[in-house]
Motif scaffolding. Structure first.
Motif, PDB file in Angstrom:
ATOM      1  N   LYS A   1       3.168   1.513  -7.830  1.00 33.21           N
ATOM      2  CA  LYS A   1       2.539   0.517  -6.849  1.00 33.21           C
ATOM      3  C   LYS A   1       2.114  -0.098  -7.695  1.00 33.21           C
ATOM      4  CE  LYS A   1      -0.787  -0.393  -4.165  1.00 33.21           C
ATOM      5  NZ  LYS A   1      -2.918   0.031  -3.426  1.00 33.21           N
TER       6      LYS A   1
ATOM      7  N   GLU B   1       8.991   3.842  -7.824  1.00 32.90           N
ATOM      8  CA  GLU B   1       7.987   4.670  -7.108  1.00 32.90           C
ATOM      9  C   GLU B   1       7.093   4.456  -7.634  1.00 32.90           C
ATOM     10  OE1 GLU B   1       9.306   9.272  -6.725  1.00 32.90           O
ATOM     11  OE2 GLU B   1      10.630   8.825  -5.415  1.00 32.90           O
TER      12      GLU B   1
ATOM     13  N   ASP C   1       0.699  -1.227  -0.211  1.00 30.76           N
ATOM     14  CA  ASP C   1       0.287  -0.193  -0.128  1.00 30.76           C
ATOM     15  C   ASP C   1       0.921   1.103   0.436  1.00 30.76           C
ATOM     16  OD1 ASP C   1      -2.133   1.888   0.422  1.00 30.76           O
ATOM     17  OD2 ASP C   1      -2.582   1.096   2.205  1.00 30.76           O
ATOM     18  N   PHE C   2       1.138   1.729  -1.486  1.00 28.57           N
ATOM     19  CA  PHE C   2       1.985   3.428  -1.642  1.00 28.57           C
ATOM     20  C   PHE C   2       1.071   3.992  -2.559  1.00 28.57           C
ATOM     21  CE2 PHE C   2       6.054   1.742   0.452  1.00 28.57           C
ATOM     22  CZ  PHE C   2       6.174   0.828  -0.171  1.00 28.57           C
ATOM     23  N   PRO C   3       0.329   4.778  -1.033  1.00 27.65           N
ATOM     24  CA  PRO C   3      -1.180   5.255  -1.819  1.00 27.65           C
ATOM     25  C   PRO C   3      -0.343   6.374  -2.246  1.00 27.65           C
ATOM     26  CG  PRO C   3      -1.292   5.723   0.657  1.00 27.65           C
ATOM     27  CD  PRO C   3       0.026   4.494  -0.059  1.00 27.65           C
ATOM     28  N   GLU C   4       0.494   7.350  -2.155  1.00 26.35           N
ATOM     29  CA  GLU C   4       1.572   8.115  -3.139  1.00 26.35           C
ATOM     30  C   GLU C   4       1.878   7.720  -4.906  1.00 26.35           C
ATOM     31  OE1 GLU C   4       4.838   6.606  -0.693  1.00 26.35           O
ATOM     32  OE2 GLU C   4       2.374   6.869  -0.580  1.00 26.35           O
ATOM     33  N   PHE C   5       2.144   6.666  -4.808  1.00 23.81           N
ATOM     34  CA  PHE C   5       2.375   5.892  -5.684  1.00 23.81           C
ATOM     35  C   PHE C   5       1.726   5.930  -7.380  1.00 23.81           C
ATOM     36  CE2 PHE C   5       6.694   6.578  -4.357  1.00 23.81           C
ATOM     37  CZ  PHE C   5       7.213   5.403  -3.423  1.00 23.81           C
ATOM     38  N   PRO C   6       2.130   6.183  -8.207  1.00 25.99           N
ATOM     39  CA  PRO C   6       1.047   5.810  -9.157  1.00 25.99           C
ATOM     40  C   PRO C   6       0.780   4.103  -9.817  1.00 25.99           C
ATOM     41  CG  PRO C   6       2.973   6.526 -10.325  1.00 25.99           C
ATOM     42  CD  PRO C   6       2.609   6.733  -8.869  1.00 25.99           C
TER      43      PRO C   6
END
Length: 493
Positions: free
Chosen positions: A91, A89, A47-52
């Motif tokens: 997801k 960077e 879960d890396f919400p800031e990554f596309p």
């Protein structure tokens, strides 16, 4: 007696031993419900919400390279993609497919953005871009025991050769060796089955995959009989001509450290040479069989106590894993930072400058360096002591960081010298930023020391110039500023 190479799987004799061993210990350990996956499970969908989000497809049955097991991506490519996703960077989200043909179709129609691990071929280049390879392997020919060693496609003659229809080897043989009697199959498991049953004479596949499937299916009468070209150069494929994503993934692959290649290989490929038909091992298995039968009942009596101990150990292991993750994150942060000022260090800024230099060459953008040096810093250490000098360096780092733009990257180059990297910036804009820095520093009153000034050199990157040459021009501009009276900005021509 034949000697064969076994990779990451049990030999026939060892496999027989394992069957007996598991059969008699199953009753003993049946109440042990905690599995390795309960302790630690790899999952690319972090879960890396800031990554596309980037969707990707894999070959669902190509171990040890990659596969889908229990709806999870496992194998070598899974380990690599966790690392690449962080560096690039992005997801990664797995699109589950039922076959490699379906994965290729999804890539061609845009239902997947990326293929995790595949070879470049003329047919695939019609709808995919390819990164640089990140894993190499050898293709081999597999035959039954009655066939001798075969070196290359030229010596196959009239023998029937099997290959997976959607794999690069089939396309390569059809293009360059049309005289070979080629039989296409849906997957490697079907090809090895046809070879074992005598429907075909040879089968081509990747070394690690062939050994794994031969041992897993118990094909004791099959062996690797020769090498076959071309070598696998496994890379990532990017669909829909997405050049920006391809460049990000390429840059991430360039940063993969050697230790990661070693650890992935060790994790999935325990290579050893063993001899078949070792009857001494059979006798040892018989003795062990009898011994295990005697102690099985005794082991059952202590299993409940063992269960409670295992649960406690699992909790301790989870705690240690959490602590290790936190320490690894701290080490990663410290490896990129100057310990005194907590700015980026010389190694990190050198790498970023090299990346921006390459980006400038590819996209014809402008990028500048600003070299900053504190004027008359030695008297500060001499008059106030080195602890006060360290405090001045920390304050100077804060002034630089708070003054530059969000897109800029600052670092401590060494001593009282600092470096500011200005992406997508021409020299006029960089000079304005340097003057703003000069003003912000000269107007600041440093604790116990008072006002200090800085000299600044600006250099815009020139095409085909190395990073060292680029930096040297900025450093020369800095010394021109020093020689011209200090407290000023000089731009390198």
């Amino acid at each position: 007696m034949k000697t064969r190479l076994n990779i990451g799987v049990a030999t026939p004799n060892t496999r027989l031993f394992a069957l007996y061993f598991v059969s008699y210990l199953f009753l003993v350990f049946t109440t042990f419900s905690t599995s390795a996956q309960d302790i630690s499970r790899g999952d690319l969908d972090v879960d890396f919400p800031e990554f596309p989000i980037v969707t990707y497809c894999i070959d669902p049955d190509w171990l040890p390279y990659e596969a889908i097991r229990n709806n999870q991506h496992v194998g070598m490519s899974a380990d690599y993609m966790r690392y690449i996703g962080i560096l690039a960077e992005v997801k990664f989200v797995l699109v589950k497919t039922r076959s490699w043909e379906e994965s290729l179709r999804f890539l061609n129609t845009g239902q997947c953005d990326v293929a995790s691990m595949l070879n470049r071929s003329p047919e695939r280049e019609k709808y995919l871009l390819f990164t640089q390879p990140y894993f190499n392997d050898t293709n081999v020919l597999v035959s039954r025991d009655e066939y001798e060693f075969i070196q290359g496609f030229e010596n196959i003659g009239e023998q029937k050769l099997g290959a997976v229809s959607s794999y690069r080897q089939a396309e390569y043989i059809a293009n360059y060796y049309p005289e070979i009697d080629l039989h296409l199959v849906a997957n490697e498991s079907e090809g090895l089955r046809l070879l074992a049953e005598g429907e075909i004479d040879l089968f081509i596949g990747s070394l690690l995959s062939m050994n794994a499937k031969i041992q897993k299916n118990g094909y004791n009468h099959l062996h690797i009989s020769g090498l076959a070209g071309p070598q696998d150069l496994l890379a990532m494929g990017v669909a829909n001509q997405n050049h920006d994503l391809m460049e990000k993934l390429d840059a991430a692959i360039e940063q993969i450290p050697e230790w990661l290649h070693v650890e992935v290989y060790k994790e999935w490929n325990n290579v050893k040479v063993v001899n078949e038909a070792d009857y001494r091992l059979i006798w040892a298995i018989g003795i062990l069989f009898t011994f295990l039968s005697v102690i099985a009942f005794w082991r059952q009596r202590i299993v409940s106590r063992f269960n409670s101990q295992l649960l406690l150990k699992n909790k301790q292991l989870e705690s240690l894993q959490k602590e290790l993750l936190e320490k690894n994150q701290s080490l990663e942060f410290l490896s990129m930072r100057d310990p005194l000022t907590l700015m980026f260090n010389r190694y990190f800024i050198s790498q970023r400058c090299e990346q921006e230099r390459q980006l400038s060459l590819r996209k014809k953008t402008q990028v500048c360096l600003i070299v900053v040096d504190i004027d008359f810093f030695k008297p500060v250490n001499d008059n106030y002591g080195h602890s006060r000098g360290d405090a001045v360096l920390k304050e100077m780092a804060a002034r630089i960081t708070n003054t530059i733009r969000e897109m800029d990257i600052s670092a401590r180059w060494g001593g009282e010298e600092f470096l500011v990297l200005c992406p997508d910036t021409n020299k006029q804009e960089a000079v304005l930023l340097a003057k703003r820095l000069n003003k912000a520093i000269s107007q600041h009153a440093f604790t116990e020391v008072g006002h200090l000034t800085c000299s600044l050199g600006v250099a815009e990157y020139k095409p085909d110039e190395s990073f060292v040459q680029w930096f040297d021009r900025g450093d020369q501009a800095l010394y021109q500023a020093k020689n011209s009276g200090r407290d000023r900005v000089v731009c390198a021509e």
